[in-house]
Design a protein around this motif. Structure first.
Motif, PDB file in Angstrom:
ATOM      1  N   SER A 156       5.212  20.730   0.172  1.00 22.44           N
ATOM      2  CA  SER A 156       5.501  19.699   1.172  1.00 22.44           C
ATOM      3  C   SER A 156       4.902  18.360   0.766  1.00 22.44           C
ATOM      4  O   SER A 156       5.535  17.310   0.925  1.00 22.44           O
ATOM      5  CB  SER A 156       4.958  20.119   2.542  1.00 22.44           C
TER       6      SER A 156
ATOM      7  N   SER B 193       5.110  22.872   7.757  1.00 23.64           N
ATOM      8  CA  SER B 193       4.395  23.730   6.820  1.00 23.64           C
ATOM      9  C   SER B 193       3.840  24.962   7.523  1.00 23.64           C
ATOM     10  O   SER B 193       3.910  26.080   7.003  1.00 23.64           O
ATOM     11  CB  SER B 193       3.258  22.937   6.158  1.00 23.64           C
TER      12      SER B 193
ATOM     13  N   ILE C 202      -1.288  21.142   4.899  1.00 21.91           N
ATOM     14  CA  ILE C 202       0.096  21.008   4.448  1.00 21.91           C
ATOM     15  C   ILE C 202       0.182  21.625   3.056  1.00 21.91           C
ATOM     16  O   ILE C 202      -0.636  21.333   2.180  1.00 21.91           O
ATOM     17  CB  ILE C 202       0.519  19.532   4.400  1.00 21.91           C
ATOM     18  N   ASP C 203       1.175  22.485   2.824  1.00 24.63           N
ATOM     19  CA  ASP C 203       1.285  23.155   1.538  1.00 24.63           C
ATOM     20  C   ASP C 203       1.683  22.171   0.438  1.00 24.63           C
ATOM     21  O   ASP C 203       2.219  21.090   0.706  1.00 24.63           O
ATOM     22  CB  ASP C 203       2.294  24.306   1.608  1.00 24.63           C
TER      23      ASP C 203
END
Length: 227
Positions: free
Chosen positions: A209, A66, A205-206
């Motif tokens: 993801s 990410s 973390i996006d």
């Protein structure tokens, strides 16, 4: 309708309902992305489990993936344990073929398998990087294996990003040697490194993801992801 954009506000792919400027931004962003070397992170399977069922989400690799993505660097994850749970047979050489850099995350019980796979990656002409818990205080041991190019002990997202950019720009030993947290061999074979990079915070973390993590791992973990 699902928002087809990443955390940077740029669309993941050109869309008919986006403005000309937004789609131009997508092409600029992905042109930059294509100029970097492609990275594959590998979580190897192991023969002798510490626990009866040693399986979970390699969140550290997802954090790295990410973090790199937000900086225009393409990275994927090959989790051999997930492949085993799915009963999928993966040809390692074929899986790594599209990538320039192969990064391994290693704990003590994974060392034999990681070194075996690292050697095979090097035989395919890949740049080999090793990180993970085992690397701390074992940098020299790992770099004694000529098929290992770089070791990044400790938290690696910033040193790794700088290393990928440097390698993508064709920088050589002298420039890379100045990156804090990178261990390598100098032209004479001497192992050198510049300390361990430290940080007080970790990147997030996006959302895309997280969606992928839940989709891939949820069915095998009772739809519960422990963090």
């Amino acid at each position: 309708m699902k928002d087809n954009s990443d955390e940077m506000g740029l669309p993941e792919k050109p869309m008919a309902n986006k403005s000309l400027i937004e789609n131009q931004l997508w092409h600029i962003f992905n042109y930059k992305r294509s100029s970097f070397k492609r990275v594959l992170f590998v979580k190897t399977s192991i023969d002798n489990f510490i626990k009866v069922f040693d399986f979970g989400v390699p969140l550290g690799l997802w954090v790295l993936k990410s973090y790199l993505y937000k900086r225009g660097i393409e990275a994927d994850i090959l989790d051999e344990r997930l492949n085993e749970v799915r009963k999928e047979k993966i040809d390692f050489e074929k899986a790594i073929e599209p990538y320039d850099i192969i990064g391994f995350s290693v704990t003590t019980c994974e060392v034999p398998k990681v070194l075996e796979k690292a050697k095979r990656a090097k035989e395919q002409g890949k740049i080999v990087i090793i990180g993970g818990l085992f690397t701390r205080h074992n940098e020299r041991y790992l770099l004694e294996h000529e098929f290992v190019d770089y070791v990044i002990p400790g938290v690696s997202f910033e040193p790794l990003t700088k290393l990928v950019v440097a390698l993508s720009n064709g920088q050589k030993f002298e420039q890379i040697g100045g990156i804090e947290g990178i261990y390598q061999r100098d032209p004479s074979g001497k192992i050198i490194g510049k300390s361990v990079w430290q940080t007080d915070t970790l990147p997030s973390i996006d959302k895309s993801s997280w969606d992928k993590i839940i989709e891939d791992y949820g069915p095998y973990l009772n739809n519960k992801i422990d963090i």
